[in-house]
Scaffold this active site. Structure first.
Site, PDB file in Angstrom:
ATOM      1  N   GLY A  17       0.816  -1.220   0.000  1.00  0.00           N
ATOM      2  CA  GLY A  17       0.000   0.000   0.000  1.00  0.00           C
ATOM      3  C   GLY A  17       0.839   1.255   0.000  1.00  0.00           C
ATOM      4  CB  VAL A  18      -0.125   4.648  -0.509  1.00  0.00           C
ATOM      5  CG1 VAL A  18      -1.216   5.126   0.403  1.00  0.00           C
ATOM      6  CG2 VAL A  18       0.614   5.782  -1.144  1.00  0.00           C
TER       7      VAL A  18
ATOM      8  CG  ASN B  53       5.410   7.797   6.322  1.00  0.00           C
ATOM      9  OD1 ASN B  53       5.902   8.229   5.293  1.00  0.00           O
ATOM     10  ND2 ASN B  53       4.767   8.556   7.196  1.00  0.00           N
ATOM     11  CB  ILE B  54       3.619   1.586   7.631  1.00  0.00           C
ATOM     12  CG1 ILE B  54       3.436   2.558   8.820  1.00  0.00           C
ATOM     13  CG2 ILE B  54       3.772   0.148   8.116  1.00  0.00           C
ATOM     14  CD1 ILE B  54       2.167   2.388   9.588  1.00  0.00           C
TER      15      ILE B  54
ATOM     16  CD  GLU C 274      -3.363   0.623  -4.685  1.00  0.00           C
ATOM     17  OE1 GLU C 274      -4.413   0.792  -5.331  1.00  0.00           O
ATOM     18  OE2 GLU C 274      -3.348   0.596  -3.450  1.00  0.00           O
TER      19      GLU C 274
ATOM     20  CG  ASN D  70      -5.497   9.030   3.453  1.00  0.00           C
ATOM     21  OD1 ASN D  70      -5.502  10.240   3.635  1.00  0.00           O
ATOM     22  ND2 ASN D  70      -4.506   8.259   3.843  1.00  0.00           N
TER      23      ASN D  70
ATOM     24  N   GLY E 116      -6.877   1.093  -2.967  1.00  0.00           N
ATOM     25  CA  GLY E 116      -6.873  -0.222  -3.612  1.00  0.00           C
ATOM     26  C   GLY E 116      -6.757  -1.364  -2.627  1.00  0.00           C
TER      27      GLY E 116
HETATM   28  O1  0RQ Z   1      -1.387  10.798  11.934  1.00  0.00           O
HETATM   29  O2  0RQ Z   1       0.289  12.107  10.772  1.00  0.00           O
HETATM   30  O3  0RQ Z   1      -1.285  13.183  12.380  1.00  0.00           O
HETATM   31  O4  0RQ Z   1       0.496  11.624  13.207  1.00  0.00           O
HETATM   32  O5  0RQ Z   1      -2.831   8.262  10.921  1.00  0.00           O
HETATM   33  O6  0RQ Z   1      -0.377   7.084  10.055  1.00  0.00           O
HETATM   34  O7  0RQ Z   1       1.382   5.679  11.012  1.00  0.00           O
HETATM   35  O8  0RQ Z   1       2.046   7.623   9.498  1.00  0.00           O
HETATM   36  O9  0RQ Z   1       0.929   5.538   8.588  1.00  0.00           O
HETATM   37  O10 0RQ Z   1       1.332   6.954   6.471  1.00  0.00           O
HETATM   38  O11 0RQ Z   1       1.221   4.465   6.467  1.00  0.00           O
HETATM   39  O12 0RQ Z   1      -0.859   5.835   6.833  1.00  0.00           O
HETATM   40  C1  0RQ Z   1      -3.961   3.780   7.155  1.00  0.00           C
HETATM   41  C2  0RQ Z   1      -3.809   6.254   6.922  1.00  0.00           C
HETATM   42  C3  0RQ Z   1      -1.723   4.865   7.336  1.00  0.00           C
HETATM   43  C4  0RQ Z   1      -2.891   4.764   5.089  1.00  0.00           C
HETATM   44  C5  0RQ Z   1      -3.122   4.913   6.632  1.00  0.00           C
HETATM   45  C6  0RQ Z   1      -2.841   8.365  12.352  1.00  0.00           C
HETATM   46  C7  0RQ Z   1      -1.374   8.502  12.692  1.00  0.00           C
HETATM   47  C8  0RQ Z   1      -0.920   9.485  11.616  1.00  0.00           C
HETATM   48  C9  0RQ Z   1      -0.923   8.197   9.400  1.00  0.00           C
HETATM   49  P1  0RQ Z   1      -0.401  12.029  12.088  1.00  0.00           P
HETATM   50  P2  0RQ Z   1       1.089   6.527   9.821  1.00  0.00           P
HETATM   51  P3  0RQ Z   1       0.737   5.714   7.028  1.00  0.00           P
HETATM   52  C10 0RQ Z   1      -2.921   1.936  -1.493  1.00  0.00           C
HETATM   53  C11 0RQ Z   1      -3.720   1.249  -0.480  1.00  0.00           C
HETATM   54  C12 0RQ Z   1      -5.920   3.082   3.430  1.00  0.00           C
HETATM   55  C13 0RQ Z   1      -5.867   2.975   1.935  1.00  0.00           C
HETATM   56  C14 0RQ Z   1      -4.932   1.935   1.444  1.00  0.00           C
HETATM   57  C15 0RQ Z   1      -4.200   4.638   4.321  1.00  0.00           C
HETATM   58  C16 0RQ Z   1      -1.737   9.041  10.395  1.00  0.00           C
HETATM   59  O13 0RQ Z   1      -2.104   3.636   4.840  1.00  0.00           O
HETATM   60  O14 0RQ Z   1      -4.858   5.630   4.002  1.00  0.00           O
HETATM   61  O15 0RQ Z   1      -4.496   1.045   2.125  1.00  0.00           O
HETATM   62  N1  0RQ Z   1      -4.637   3.368   4.018  1.00  0.00           N
HETATM   63  N2  0RQ Z   1      -4.632   2.081   0.181  1.00  0.00           N
HETATM   64  O16 0RQ Z   1      -1.192   8.993  13.995  1.00  0.00           O
HETATM   65  C17 0RQ Z   1      -6.253   7.808  15.083  1.00  0.00           C
HETATM   66  C18 0RQ Z   1      -5.828   5.516  14.940  1.00  0.00           C
HETATM   67  C19 0RQ Z   1      -4.742   5.811  14.074  1.00  0.00           C
HETATM   68  C20 0RQ Z   1      -4.498   7.148  13.759  1.00  0.00           C
HETATM   69  C21 0RQ Z   1      -3.041   5.889  12.730  1.00  0.00           C
HETATM   70  N3  0RQ Z   1      -6.129   4.265  15.285  1.00  0.00           N
HETATM   71  N4  0RQ Z   1      -6.556   6.544  15.408  1.00  0.00           N
HETATM   72  N5  0RQ Z   1      -5.259   8.152  14.248  1.00  0.00           N
HETATM   73  N6  0RQ Z   1      -3.439   7.152  12.937  1.00  0.00           N
HETATM   74  N7  0RQ Z   1      -3.817   5.043  13.447  1.00  0.00           N
HETATM   75  C22 0RQ Z   1      -3.131   3.422  -1.766  1.00  0.00           C
HETATM   76  C23 0RQ Z   1      -3.875   3.754  -3.011  1.00  0.00           C
HETATM   77  O17 0RQ Z   1      -4.864   3.207  -3.192  1.00  0.00           O
HETATM   78  C24 0RQ Z   1      -3.400   4.774  -3.958  1.00  0.00           C
END
Ligand code: 0RQ
Length: 498
Positions: free
Chosen positions: A257-258, A260-261, A283, A373, A377
């Site tokens: 996926g997209v 940092n992690i 994707e 977000n 995908g």
């Molecule tokens: O917030 O930046 O304000 O601190 O969510 O979290 O840990 O930096 O992780 O950048 O990998 O994003 C799920 C959002 C993770 C993303 C998600 C807060 C956390 C931080 C970001 P801050 P991290 P990432 C391909 C596939 C769904 C779509 C997908 C995503 C911010 O991976 O949108 O998979 N995935 N698409 O603090 C409150 C919680 C939290 C929380 C994390 N439980 N409650 N806030 N955060 N967990 C993409 C395409 O399709 C193009």
């Protein structure tokens, strides 16, 4: 015949209030960057005169700030689908200004063809080349461009000279038949090409706007201790799977996926000596894949976009001969196609916002309400994967939020589709386990130690059944966070007649 040229301002003046507009690109990669700014300016001018001006925006995925950001801030968007990551847009969605329809990215183009959103008035697409006979060559993201370009009454092409014309040949652009005459998608290996290297439309409907705009690709957060550990756990899981015969020793194509992690996970897989060189069927192709391609760890990558930082895309453009042999960019309904994902046996790795103790996943809504977000995908791949993995740090916001809760406050992926969950603490293998076993596996392997006793208490108090579910306390963690700012302050409610 000669193509028609206009300035960006003249092209933007063609767009009317309430038009349905399809845009190219996928993430910031491949999006138009100039015409949307002039549409936004027009919207502001019309609003100042007291006139309505909003458009409906269809895209492949998220876009750059020069599209979603500027249009949102000008209050120029009525409806938006299927995915976004923009701060201004996120606020506008959550305060009700924009009607947002979150859906699986592989279905967007076909849903437009099926007529679910009405007609397409305009397509606005970024290209590195456009020819007099109507061939449009996208830049570094494809998305829904073939469909919206074909269906639109006019196609505004941002011919962005920042991207080399020599990109031609990196794309594979088919468009499927629709039911009842749809045939199979003949992608039998990650590198198979089943379309042309361009989008073909009637040249009469093309309007060209010349631009020279850099990409909007920012970098990634550096890998920290938690993300590095998650990556290591993912890599070790694969090594064990191969050793125990559940995964071919030659390995399988990877989707990641997209964010940092996801970027950190791929980097860790690349470093592991025991994982063989692998292919990517995904994707978004992020920076980590490009690095691994150069070191030989990634053999080939199929994707919808090159979602990379600007230094990385410049590096790719300087070494196009090398990368054109190793990368193919497809429309989102091919890069994310569930038929192909299941056939190839893709390993899907996506990030959760929260998971519950039974393996249901919330990828989209913070506290069940605020859109982060979108599903992107992740569903296209998860449901059809050889093995579907969700990764998440065990806690968010300095430990005040547990990523593992009694019940997810919004569900994107159900327990039936989720095979493995991985945090920095370990790997919860949910395959072949009943709900009670799944809960113990998740609590003992993935949950932060501070939250383990609290979740055990929830289970103990919940009524027995196939799934121990306590409707009085299912959202007690969320309630504690809303009321005290820390989920650890949870108090359990008793049923009235207890
Ligand atoms: O917030 O930046 O304000 O601190 O969510 O979290 O840990 O930096 O992780 O950048 O990998 O994003 C799920 C959002 C993770 C993303 C998600 C807060 C956390 C931080 C970001 P801050 P991290 P990432 C391909 C596939 C769904 C779509 C997908 C995503 C911010 O991976 O949108 O998979 N995935 N698409 O603090 C409150 C919680 C939290 C929380 C994390 N439980 N409650 N806030 N955060 N967990 C993409 C395409 O399709 C193009």
């Amino acid at each position: 015949m000669a193509l028609k040229f206009m300035t960006a301002e003249e092209a933007a003046a063609l767009i009317n209030n309430n038009d349905n507009v399809g845009f190219s690109g996928f993430t910031h990669a491949g999006c138009p960057k100039v015409v949307p700014g002039f549409i936004a300016k027009r919207a502001e001018e019309e609003h100042a005169k007291g006139n309505p001006f909003k458009i409906n925006v269809f895209t492949g995925a998220s876009t750059g700030d020069k599209l979603d950001g500027v249009l949102t801030r000008a209050k120029a968007i009525n409806f938006r689908a299927p995915y976004q990551t923009n701060k201004s847009m996120r606020e506008a969605i959550n305060n009700g200004e924009i009607k947002y329809c979150d859906l699986h990215l592989s279905t967007m183009a076909q849903d437009i063809r099926y007529g679910y959103y009405g007609k397409v008035d305009y397509a606005i697409v970024e290209a590195c080349e456009v020819t007099e006979n109507g061939e449009i060559v996208p830049t570094c993201g494809v998305g829904i461009s073939p469909t919206v370009s074909r269906l639109a009454k006019k196609v505004i092409v941002e011919l962005n000279e920042w991207n080399p014309r020599a990109m031609r040949g990196m794309h594979d652009i088919p468009e499927p038949q629709d039911p009842p005459t749809r045939e199979d998608i003949p992608v039998y290996g990650v590198h198979d090409r089943v379309g042309k290297d361009h989008i073909k439309v009637d040249p009469d409907k093309i309007i060209v706007v010349r631009t020279n705009e850099p990409n909007e690709g920012s970098g990634f957060a550096p890998v920290d201790e938690v993300t590095a550990k998650i990556g290591e756990n993912v890599a070790n899981f694969f090594i064990k799977e191969m050793a125990e015969g559940r995964m071919p020793k030659t390995f399988l194509p990877v989707q990641s996926g997209v964010g940092n992690i996801a970027n950190a996970v791929l980097a860790a897989m690349g470093e592991s000596k025991e994982i063989p060189d692998f292919d990517v069927y995904t994707e978004v192709i992020q920076d980590a894949v490009i690095g691994l391609m150069e070191s030989g760890r990634v053999k080939f990558a199929s994707g919808c976009s090159l979602t990379v930082s600007n230094p990385c895309i410049e590096h790719i453009y300087q070494n196009l001969d090398f990368f054109k042999e190793r990368i193919v960019l497809r429309p989102s309904e091919y890069s994310n196609n569930p038929e192909v994902v299941r056939r190839l046996g893709v390993i899907a790795i996506n990030t959760a916002i929260e998971a519950d103790i039974y393996g249901n996943i919330n990828s989209t809504h913070v506290m069940g309400t605020k859109m982060m977000n979108g599903i992107g995908g992740s569903g296209d791949f998860t449901r059809s994967a050889y093995v579907s993995i969700f990764v998440t740090p065990s806690v968010a916001k300095d430990g005040k939020i547990s990523s593992f809760v009694p019940m997810v406050a919004h569900q994107d992926h159900s327990e039936h589709s989720v095979k493995v969950i991985i945090s920095e603490y370990g790997v919860a293998d949910l395959r072949g386990k009943c709900p009670e076993e799944r809960a113990q596996e998740i609590i003992n392997k993935c949950v932060h130690p501070d939250y383990r006793p609290l979740l055990q208490e929830y289970i103990k108090n919940a009524p027995k059944g196939q799934t121990r579910f306590d409707m009085y306390n299912a959202f007690a963690f969320h309630e504690a966070f809303q009321e005290t700012g820390d989920m650890k302050n949870v108090t359990w409610r008793k049923p009235k007649n207890a």
